[in-house]
Design a protein around this motif. Structure first.
Motif: not given
Ligand SMILES: O=C(O)CCC(=O)C(=O)O
Ligand SMILES: [Fe+2]
Length: 204
Positions: A84-104
């Motif tokens: 049931r897994f979605e394909p994996w994602q790799m994410s990179r956050y550099r200085r100042g990067d973020f992911f705001d509040y959310h629901l998956d």
């Protein structure tokens, strides 16, 4: 840590972290899109996120060949249902990067595989400062330590989205954070063009 957010340290070895951190070719990174699988919805969904991502199909051979063992470990230790897994994602956050509040949960209601029932986030590279995963309603903040698994469920027992699981990736203040993430859906998730399922599908 027990409770709604499961944290397992050293889920990935330092060797696995090093191989995964080097697995995404520099020219494959794209601005991350949040949530929705179709391009129509993506622009509006992107707003609260600043990071770059690659799909598992972009990883080099050394990175891709680690994924089955990681999935088997998740099945074994967390009772994950990897079909049931979605394909994996790799994410990179550099200085100042973020992911705001959310629901998956909430964006896949009409998808054949259903919603993102569980989230599995593996920290591949830790930033020097910042980058915690913060669960605002729970008052839980989990530091990004390399090798750490952060996993949680997005549903209430009723099967509805649990708004109490609202979370963010806090800004990275120094260094770089790299995560490898997948979501377990309610039903099997065919891995399309970006995943290892594609060969399998093509041969059927
Ligand atoms: O980067 C983080 O800590 C959070 C990532 C996240 O929430 C997600 O990928 O859905
Ligand atoms: Fe999330």
């Amino acid at each position: 840590m027990n409770g709604p957010v499961e944290v397992i340290d050293e889920f990935l070895s330092s060797d696995e972290c090093a191989r995964l951190a080097a697995a995404a070719p520099a020219n494959c990174w794209r601005p991350s899109l949040s949530g929705l699988p179709d391009a129509r919805s993506v622009l509006s969904a992107r707003g609260g996120r600043h990071s770059d991502s690659v799909g598992e199909g972009d990883l080099d051979a050394a990175g891709q060949e680690l994924l089955p063992a990681i999935e088997a470990r998740l099945a074994d230790r967390c009772h994950a249902l990897v079909d049931r897994f979605e394909p994996w994602q790799m994410s990179r956050y550099r200085r100042g990067d973020f992911f705001d509040y959310h629901l998956d949960c909430g964006a896949f209601g009409t998808h054949a595989s259903g919603e993102r029932e569980r989230t599995f986030l593996l920290v591949v590279q830790a930033p020097a400062r910042g980058g915690a995963t913060h669960f605002r309603a729970l008052g839980v903040s989990v530091r990004p330590i390399a090798g750490r698994l952060i996993a949680w469920r997005n549903f209430l027992p009723s099967g509805r989205c649990n708004h109490g699981m609202i979370h963010s990736g806090r800004p990275v203040w120094q260094g770089q954070k790299i995560i490898l993430t997948t979501w377990q859906h309610e039903r099997p998730f065919p891995r399309g063009a970006s995943g290892r399922g594609s060969e399998h599908e093509a041969s059927q």
